[in-house]
Design an enzyme around this catalytic site. Structure first.
Site, PDB file in Angstrom:
ATOM      1  N   LYS A   4       0.876  -1.186   0.000  1.00 25.23           N
ATOM      2  CA  LYS A   4       0.000   0.000   0.000  1.00 25.23           C
ATOM      3  C   LYS A   4       0.901   1.221   0.000  1.00 25.23           C
ATOM      4  O   LYS A   4       1.415   1.637   1.026  1.00 25.23           O
ATOM      5  CB  LYS A   4      -0.915  -0.010   1.234  1.00 25.23           C
ATOM      6  CG  LYS A   4      -2.281   0.512   0.947  1.00 25.23           C
ATOM      7  CD  LYS A   4      -2.583   1.974   1.112  1.00 25.23           C
ATOM      8  CE  LYS A   4      -2.101   2.806   2.205  1.00 25.23           C
ATOM      9  NZ  LYS A   4      -1.783   4.168   1.667  1.00 25.23           N
ATOM     10  N   CYS A  16      13.289  10.894   7.109  1.00 24.06           N
ATOM     11  CA  CYS A  16      13.121  10.591   8.537  1.00 24.06           C
ATOM     12  C   CYS A  16      14.419  10.803   9.311  1.00 24.06           C
ATOM     13  O   CYS A  16      14.407  11.027  10.519  1.00 24.06           O
ATOM     14  CB  CYS A  16      12.650   9.156   8.709  1.00 24.06           C
ATOM     15  SG  CYS A  16      13.816   7.982   7.999  1.00 24.06           S
TER      16      CYS A  16
HETATM   17  P1  NAD Z   1       1.872   8.254   7.596  1.00 24.45           P
HETATM   18  O1  NAD Z   1       2.074   7.423   8.796  1.00 24.45           O
HETATM   19  O2  NAD Z   1       0.805   9.286   7.615  1.00 24.45           O
HETATM   20  O3  NAD Z   1       1.516   7.332   6.345  1.00 24.45           O
HETATM   21  C1  NAD Z   1       2.358   6.262   5.948  1.00 24.45           C
HETATM   22  C2  NAD Z   1       1.520   5.210   5.246  1.00 24.45           C
HETATM   23  O4  NAD Z   1       0.604   4.648   6.185  1.00 24.45           O
HETATM   24  C3  NAD Z   1       0.674   5.746   4.107  1.00 24.45           C
HETATM   25  O5  NAD Z   1       0.665   4.779   3.077  1.00 24.45           O
HETATM   26  C4  NAD Z   1      -0.709   5.880   4.748  1.00 24.45           C
HETATM   27  O6  NAD Z   1      -1.765   5.809   3.831  1.00 24.45           O
HETATM   28  C5  NAD Z   1      -0.714   4.686   5.673  1.00 24.45           C
HETATM   29  N1  NAD Z   1      -1.617   4.791   6.818  1.00 24.45           N
HETATM   30  C6  NAD Z   1      -1.971   5.902   7.510  1.00 24.45           C
HETATM   31  N2  NAD Z   1      -2.801   5.570   8.533  1.00 24.45           N
HETATM   32  C7  NAD Z   1      -2.973   4.226   8.480  1.00 24.45           C
HETATM   33  C8  NAD Z   1      -3.711   3.291   9.259  1.00 24.45           C
HETATM   34  N3  NAD Z   1      -4.425   3.674  10.308  1.00 24.45           N
HETATM   35  N4  NAD Z   1      -3.655   1.984   8.923  1.00 24.45           N
HETATM   36  C9  NAD Z   1      -2.908   1.565   7.878  1.00 24.45           C
HETATM   37  N5  NAD Z   1      -2.201   2.415   7.094  1.00 24.45           N
HETATM   38  C10 NAD Z   1      -2.216   3.720   7.391  1.00 24.45           C
HETATM   39  O7  NAD Z   1       3.276   8.875   7.237  1.00 24.45           O
HETATM   40  P2  NAD Z   1       3.623   9.884   6.064  1.00 24.45           P
HETATM   41  O8  NAD Z   1       3.074  11.227   6.400  1.00 24.45           O
HETATM   42  O9  NAD Z   1       3.259   9.245   4.764  1.00 24.45           O
HETATM   43  O10 NAD Z   1       5.235   9.910   6.139  1.00 24.45           O
HETATM   44  C11 NAD Z   1       5.968  10.760   6.967  1.00 24.45           C
HETATM   45  C12 NAD Z   1       6.364  10.063   8.242  1.00 24.45           C
HETATM   46  O11 NAD Z   1       7.082   8.872   7.949  1.00 24.45           O
HETATM   47  C13 NAD Z   1       7.295  10.864   9.115  1.00 24.45           C
HETATM   48  O12 NAD Z   1       6.895  10.720  10.451  1.00 24.45           O
HETATM   49  C14 NAD Z   1       8.637  10.220   8.913  1.00 24.45           C
HETATM   50  O13 NAD Z   1       9.569  10.384   9.947  1.00 24.45           O
HETATM   51  C15 NAD Z   1       8.256   8.803   8.757  1.00 24.45           C
HETATM   52  N6  NAD Z   1       9.306   8.042   8.046  1.00 24.45           N
HETATM   53  C16 NAD Z   1      10.097   7.186   8.772  1.00 24.45           C
HETATM   54  C17 NAD Z   1      11.118   6.471   8.131  1.00 24.45           C
HETATM   55  C18 NAD Z   1      12.056   5.526   8.864  1.00 24.45           C
HETATM   56  O14 NAD Z   1      12.766   4.778   8.196  1.00 24.45           O
HETATM   57  N7  NAD Z   1      12.098   5.536  10.184  1.00 24.45           N
HETATM   58  C19 NAD Z   1      11.303   6.637   6.763  1.00 24.45           C
HETATM   59  C20 NAD Z   1      10.475   7.521   6.077  1.00 24.45           C
HETATM   60  C21 NAD Z   1       9.471   8.225   6.732  1.00 24.45           C
HETATM   61  O1  6OD Z   2      18.114   4.284   3.239  1.00 24.81           O
HETATM   62  C1  6OD Z   2      17.275   3.496   3.681  1.00 24.81           C
HETATM   63  O2  6OD Z   2      17.383   2.264   3.554  1.00 24.81           O
HETATM   64  C2  6OD Z   2      16.107   4.001   4.401  1.00 24.81           C
HETATM   65  N1  6OD Z   2      15.257   3.071   4.891  1.00 24.81           N
HETATM   66  C3  6OD Z   2      15.921   5.336   4.534  1.00 24.81           C
HETATM   67  C4  6OD Z   2      14.852   5.936   5.220  1.00 24.81           C
HETATM   68  C5  6OD Z   2      14.703   7.263   5.109  1.00 24.81           C
HETATM   69  C6  6OD Z   2      13.628   7.959   5.744  1.00 24.81           C
HETATM   70  O3  6OD Z   2      13.004   8.843   5.227  1.00 24.81           O
END
Ligand code: NAD
Ligand code: 6OD
Length: 480
Positions: free
Chosen positions: A172, A282
Site C-alpha cells: 500500500k 526521517c
Molecule cells: P503516515 O504514517 O501518515 O503514512 C504512511 C503510510 O501509512 C501511508 O501509506 C498511509 O496511507 C498509511 N496509513 C496511515 N494511517 C494508516 C492506518 N491507520 N492503517 C494503515 N495504514 C495507514 O506517514 P507519512 O506522512 O506518509 O510519512 C511521513 C512520516 O514517515 C514521518 O513521520 C517520517 O519520519 C516517517 N518516516 C520514517 C522512516 C524511517 O525509516 N524511520 C522513513 C520515512 C518516513
Molecule cells: O536508506 C534506507 O534504507 C532508508 N530506509 C531510509 C529511510 C529514510 C527515511 O526517510
C-alpha cells in the site's frame, strides 16, 4: 483526459471503488486519477498473494528467487527514466536527487537482497548428542505500507528482501505517491515473477485500504514506514492476531558539533542533513547542539546555506530544493513556524513562503527555518516537524551534549561532528538511536541494521536483520 493508475492484483491491473487525485506538489496540477482499493480489492490482493504462495511462486527455489531479483534490478535500470519521471511528478523533488538517491537505490535494494539470499547458510550446532539446524520459512503474506517521502526507495527496501526470502507482498503506497509502485508492477512481472507475488492496493489509511490490509484475517505480518502515531494504530489493528511487525517511524534527530570539528565539512554535512528532500527524510537533523566556542560560526554557516537554496522546477539544473509533498503538509510545517514564534524562538533564516513565480504558485513551497534561543523542552525541540528546519542550541561539555541529544522520546538517528576520534566513537555510541553517524550523515551500507528505538520504531531491517523479520525459523534437532 488524465492518466488513471490502477491497483495490481494477481498479475492484473484492476479498478477499485472511487477515484482520487494524485497531485503534483510543484504546481498543484493533476498527475493522475487513482483507482482507490475498496475492501474487495484488498481482499482480492491478499487472496492472490496466498494463491501465489501455494502455487508457482511458493515453489521457486532460492536460486530462482535470486535470479529473479537480479532481473528486477536490471529492469529498474532499463526503465530508469520512467521511474524517475513518476517519482518526480509525485514528489516534485529535483532530478539530481531522484537520480542519485531514489531510483538508484531501488535497483541497489534488489541487488542487496539477492546477494543476501545467495550467500545464506543455516545456523547449526553440533554436539556429541545432536545436530541442531534452523531452516527458514517465509513469513507468508506480508503487508507493506509505506510513506511518500522516498516512495520507491522505501518500498523496494522492504519488497526486495520480502520477495528474496519467498514471501508474497501486498503493497500500500502512500496516497500522495502512487505512481512508482504501480510502474514497478510492470517491471516485476516482465522480470518473470508469478502472478500474485507482488500486489499493489491504492488508497488512504484509516477506514480505507491501509486499515483493510492491517485488519485482514489472512495476512502474516506487516512492515510499515511512516509516522509514529500510525505505527501505534497499526499495532492495535494487528494485536488481536499477534502478528509480527517491523516499524520504521518518525525521528527528532540530533547533530552534535564539537569545537574541534572540521567546520567546513561539518557545515556541508549539516546543510545536507537539514535540507535534503526539503527536510522530508526521517533521518534529517532537526536539533543541532553546537559547542559554545564555535556556535556563531556554525550558525552563520548554516544560515548562509539556507540562503543559497534555490526553489524551482525539478528539471532546472539550478534547483536545489523542491516543495513539500502537499498543501496539507505545508500547513502542518507552517503551524510549527507559528509555534516557534509563540515559544519565543529567535528566527535566524527563512520562516515563510518563497516567491516562486506564477507558474509554480499552486505548489506547496516553503522556505527553510533555522531557530535558536529556546530550551530543550520547547515543542520545536521535541516534536517531529518533517520540513527544512532546525533549532540550534549551544552546549559546554560532552556530558551535557549527550544528555540534551538523548532527551527525546524518539531514537532514530544522530550525527556527531568532531576531529577527536576517541571522543567521536564514545559520543556516537552514547546516542540512544538506531543509526549514529560520525563526521557524515545518511551514508548507507545496505547490510547494516536500519531502524530506531522508542517512538522511532520496532526492529531493524537491512542484511541479516531483514532475513530475521521476513522469515520464521524452524529448528530441526537430529539425535546422533
Ligand atoms: P503516515 O504514517 O501518515 O503514512 C504512511 C503510510 O501509512 C501511508 O501509506 C498511509 O496511507 C498509511 N496509513 C496511515 N494511517 C494508516 C492506518 N491507520 N492503517 C494503515 N495504514 C495507514 O506517514 P507519512 O506522512 O506518509 O510519512 C511521513 C512520516 O514517515 C514521518 O513521520 C517520517 O519520519 C516517517 N518516516 C520514517 C522512516 C524511517 O525509516 N524511520 C522513513 C520515512 C518516513
Ligand atoms: O536508506 C534506507 O534504507 C532508508 N530506509 C531510509 C529511510 C529514510 C527515511 O526517510
Amino acid at each position: 483526459m488524465s492518466r488513471v493508475l490502477q491497483n495490481f492484483v494477481g498479475g492484473q491491473y484492476v479498478d477499485g471503488g472511487d477515484l482520487f487525485d494524485d497531485v503534483n506538489p510543484v504546481d498543484g496540477s493533476l498527475v493522475a486519477r487513482v483507482q482507490e482499493a475498496d475492501r474487495d480489492v484488498v481482499d482480492g490482493a491478499v487472496r492472490a498473494a496466498r494463491r501465489a504462495l501455494e502455487g508457482e511462486w511458493g515453489r521457486f527455489t532460492a536460486t530462482e528467487r535470486v535470479a529473479l531479483l537480479r532481473r528486477i534490478a536490471d529492469g529498474i535500470e532499463a526503465r530508469f527514466d520512467d521511474l524517475l519521471a513518476a517519482e518526480i511528478a509525485d514528489t516534485g523533488k529535483p532530478v539530481a536527487l531522484a537520480t542519485e538517491l531514489d531510483v538508484t537505490r531501488a535497483a541497489a535494494n534488489f541487488r542487496a537482497a539477492a546477494d543476501l539470499v545467495a550467500g545464506l547458510g543455516v545456523d547449526s550446532f553440533l554436539t556429541e548428542k545432536a545436530l541442531n539446524y534452523a531452516i527458514r520459512r517465509p513469513l507468508g503474506v506480508v503487508g507493506v505500507i509505506v510513506p511518500w517521502n522516498l516512495p520507491l526507495l522505501l518500498l523496494t527496501w522492504k519488497v526486495a528482501p520480502a520477495l528474496a526470502t519467498g514471501n508474497a507482498v501486498v503493497v500500500k503506497p502512500s496516497e500522495e505517491t502512487p505512481a512508482s509502485a504501480t510502474l514497478l508492477a510492470e517491471i516485476i512481472t516482465e522480470a518473470g515473477a508469478p502472478a500474485g507475488a507482488y500486489n499493489v492496493v491504492h488508497g488512504f489509511g484509516p477506514g480505507a485500504a491501509g486499515e483493510y490490509l492491517t485488519t485482514h484475517p489472512d495476512i502474516d505480518g506487516i512492515t510499515f514506514t511512516g509516522e509514529s502515531r500510525t505505527g501505534s494504530a497499526i499495532m492495535q489493528a494487528v494485536a488481536p492476531r499477534v502478528l509480527p511487525v517491523s516499524f520504521e517511524l518518525g525521528g527528532k534527530n540530533p547533530a552534535v558539533v564539537f569545537d574541534d570539528a572540521d567546520l567546513e565539512r561539518t557545515i556541508d554535512g549539516l546543510a545536507r542533513s537539514v535540507f535534503t528532500n526539503t527536510g522530508q527524510v526521517c533521518l534529517c537533523t532537526e536539533r543541532v547542539y553546537v559547542q559554545r566556542g564555535v556556535f556563531d560560526e556554525v550558525a552563520d554557516g548554516l544560515v548562509k546555506r539556507a540562503q543559497e537554496l534555490r526553489f524551482g522546477s525539478p528539471y532546472d539544473p539550478s534547483t536545489t530544493t523542491g516543495p513539500l509533498i502537499s498543501q496539507a503538509h505545508r500547513k502542518k510545517v507552517l503551524s510549527y513556524y507559528a509555534i516557534a514564534e509563540q515559544e519565543g524562538a529567535q528566527l535566524l533564516a527563512g520562516g515563510g513562503i518563497p516567491a516562486v513565480g506564477e507558474d509554480l504558485s499552486g505548489g506547496s513551497w516553503i522556505e527553510p527555518a533555522l531557530w535558536t534561543g529556546v530550551g530543550n523542552s520547547a515543542r520545536i525541540m521535541q516534536e517531529e516537524i518533517f520540513g527544512p528546519v532546525a533549532t540550534l542550541m549551544p552546549f559546554d561539555t560532552e556530558e551535557e551534549a549527550v544528555r540534551l541529544a538523548n532527551d527525546t522520546p524518539y531514537g532514530l538517528a544522530a550525527a556527531v561532528w568532531t576531529s577527536n576520534l576517541e571522543r567521536g566513537h564514545r559520543v556516537a555510541a552514547a546516542m540512544r538511536v538506531g543509526m549514529s553517524w560520525l563526521n557524515t550523515w545518511y551514508l548507507r551500507d545496505l547490510r547494516s541494521p536500519f531502524g530506531g528505538s522508542g517512538l522511532s520504531g520496532i526492529g531493524r531491517e537491512g542484511g541479516v536483520h531483514s532475513l530475521h523479520f521476513y522469515t520464521e525459523p524452524t529448528n530441526v534437532c537430529v539425535a546422533l
